[in-house]
Design an enzyme around this catalytic site. Structure first.
Site, PDB file in Angstrom:
ATOM      1  N   PHE A 268       0.879  -1.175   0.000  1.00  0.00           N
ATOM      2  CA  PHE A 268       0.000   0.000   0.000  1.00  0.00           C
ATOM      3  C   PHE A 268       0.912   1.218   0.000  1.00  0.00           C
ATOM      4  O   PHE A 268       1.685   1.433   0.933  1.00  0.00           O
ATOM      5  CB  PHE A 268      -0.886   0.031   1.246  1.00  0.00           C
ATOM      6  CG  PHE A 268      -1.724   1.298   1.368  1.00  0.00           C
ATOM      7  CD1 PHE A 268      -3.097   1.258   1.181  1.00  0.00           C
ATOM      8  CD2 PHE A 268      -1.144   2.522   1.680  1.00  0.00           C
ATOM      9  CE1 PHE A 268      -3.871   2.417   1.300  1.00  0.00           C
ATOM     10  CE2 PHE A 268      -1.900   3.684   1.785  1.00  0.00           C
ATOM     11  CZ  PHE A 268      -3.265   3.637   1.593  1.00  0.00           C
ATOM     12  N   GLU A 269       0.808   2.015  -1.035  1.00  0.00           N
ATOM     13  CA  GLU A 269       1.470   3.315  -1.032  1.00  0.00           C
ATOM     14  C   GLU A 269       0.726   4.237  -1.983  1.00  0.00           C
ATOM     15  O   GLU A 269       0.238   3.807  -3.027  1.00  0.00           O
ATOM     16  CB  GLU A 269       2.953   3.213  -1.419  1.00  0.00           C
ATOM     17  CG  GLU A 269       3.243   2.655  -2.788  1.00  0.00           C
ATOM     18  CD  GLU A 269       4.741   2.634  -3.111  1.00  0.00           C
ATOM     19  OE1 GLU A 269       5.571   2.768  -2.181  1.00  0.00           O
ATOM     20  OE2 GLU A 269       5.074   2.494  -4.300  1.00  0.00           O
ATOM     21  N   ILE A 270       0.589   5.491  -1.586  1.00  0.00           N
ATOM     22  CA  ILE A 270       0.042   6.531  -2.438  1.00  0.00           C
ATOM     23  C   ILE A 270       1.164   7.538  -2.631  1.00  0.00           C
ATOM     24  O   ILE A 270       1.682   8.096  -1.645  1.00  0.00           O
ATOM     25  CB  ILE A 270      -1.196   7.196  -1.819  1.00  0.00           C
ATOM     26  CG1 ILE A 270      -2.263   6.147  -1.505  1.00  0.00           C
ATOM     27  CG2 ILE A 270      -1.758   8.258  -2.760  1.00  0.00           C
ATOM     28  CD1 ILE A 270      -3.492   6.696  -0.805  1.00  0.00           C
TER      29      ILE A 270
END
Length: 383
Positions: A268-270
């Site tokens: 999960f990374e934005i």
């Protein structure tokens, strides 16, 4: 008979026209299956202080997408993820989904995704230039490393896992389907999103001048990254001009120049993609690639992204999405603050971040100056 023939001809023409429209509709959906970038709407350029032009399209959305590197065999797992993403967030916005694969996606895969969402969907294949053995390593030494590490740690003997880590570290942002994006949200198969997200995280990133967003901070297994800090320190000493006047390096390197092994779990990374496209990040990745650690050890994209973010960014440019309850197989996080938890439905064991040593350290340490970061890089390694 003439009137009947005339009616028949008109009916036949109408049927052919309808068939043409249906074909055109199908083609317009299938066109997204190849290397066709998400269409750019007429932009309103908004210059922020992050270092790039963040663009709002004419439908009010940022130029952003959810992106997954996924195999055909992970079909059901990624369908579950897309279903949850739409239910929790994207049904209110309609941001595109982009799926990448080192092989062609099957028609079953494509249609199985399209039936889940009304958002635009794009499918792309990886180039052999980006998905493959690094030119700086040899096949013989890689095979020796795989055999040596096979039983030392998870994926110790996996060649494909190393290809994935190298690709996610240095190439995913270069894929043609991402070239017009300002932000991306990485998604994975078989994950869980526990909470409703009543706002746009991409816009939150832009409005708050954030570069990197995460949810979970585990500690990497030392055997997989034995020389990552040693390799990184050499790059820092050789390239001091790439460092900001302040950075968050103290999260990954303590005051004795010991690698804490803390990292942002990058499944999960934005991310503001101008970071990965920057000259500094590209220089760092190329330095790591030449060192061979993606293959001779098992450098993951999570410790690589985390090391880069910590040495090149300030703490205030990094954000913990504490309110996004999330689980990747093995570790789960759910918010405990009442105003956040009220939007979530979580299992009892989804509380990793409450006991995470790296999360605790994230809250305790702050930026240090450039000269202090370089002093850490010049200290002998005491790991």
């Amino acid at each position: 008979m003439a009137p009947l023939t005339s009616h028949f001809k008109r009916a036949l023409l109408a049927f052919v026209a309808l068939l043409g429209l249906l074909t055109l509709y199908k083609y317009s959906r299938d066109a997204s299956a190849d290397l066709v970038a998400p269409p750019r709407s007429l932009p309103i350029d908004v210059v922020d202080e992050v270092g790039h032009n963040a663009t709002i399209t004419d439908n009010g959305l940022l130029r952003a997408a959810m992106v997954a590197l996924v195999r055909n065999s992970e079909f059901q797992g990624i369908r579950s993820t897309v279903r949850q993403m739409d239910d929790r967030f994207n049904n209110k916005y309609g941001y595109p989904y982009i799926f990448l694969n080192d092989e062609e996606f099957t028609e079953e895969f494509k249609e199985g995704i399209r039936t889940l969402t009304t958002a635009p969907v794009y499918f792309g294949k990886l180039s052999t230039e980006h998905w493959g053995l690094s030119p700086y390593v040899t096949e013989e030494k890689v095979q020796e490393a795989l055999k040596r590490n096979q039983h030392r740690y998870m994926y110790g003997g996996s060649y494909s896992y190393r290809l994935m880590c190298r690709y996610q570290s240095g190439f995913v942002h270069k894929h043609p389907l991402l070239e017009d994006l300002d932000y991306y949200w990485r998604i994975e198969p078989d994950v869980n999103y526990y909470c409703d997200i009543p706002y746009d995280p991409f816009k939150y990133m832009k409005d708050n001048k954030l570069i990197y967003g995460f949810t979970i901070t585990p500690m990497e297994k030392l055997e997989t990254v034995e020389t990552l800090w040693e390799t990184t320190r050499k790059w820092m000493i050789a390239n001091p001009d790439y460092l900001q006047e302040k950075s968050f390096i103290h999260w990954v390197i303590n005051e004795k120049s010991v690698y804490t092994r803390c990292h942002f779990w990058s499944n999960f990374e934005i991310v503001d993609l101008s970071f990965y496209r920057s000259e500094a990040y590209e220089s760092y990745f190329q330095h790591l690639d030449r060192a061979g650690g993606f293959f001779y050890e098992r450098w993951g994209d999570a410790p690589v992204h985390s090391m880069a973010a910590s040495i090149l960014l300030r703490k205030e440019q990094i954000h913990w999405f504490e309110d996004i309850g999330y689980r990747h197989p093995g570790i789960g996080h759910c918010p405990t603050k009442p105003e956040m938890a009220a939007r979530c439905v979580c299992p009892e064991n989804a509380n990793y971040m409450q006991r995470s040593l790296c999360n605790r350290r994230y809250g305790e340490v702050n930026n240090i100056y450039k000269h202090q970061a370089l002093e850490l890089a010049e200290m002998p390694d005491k790991q």
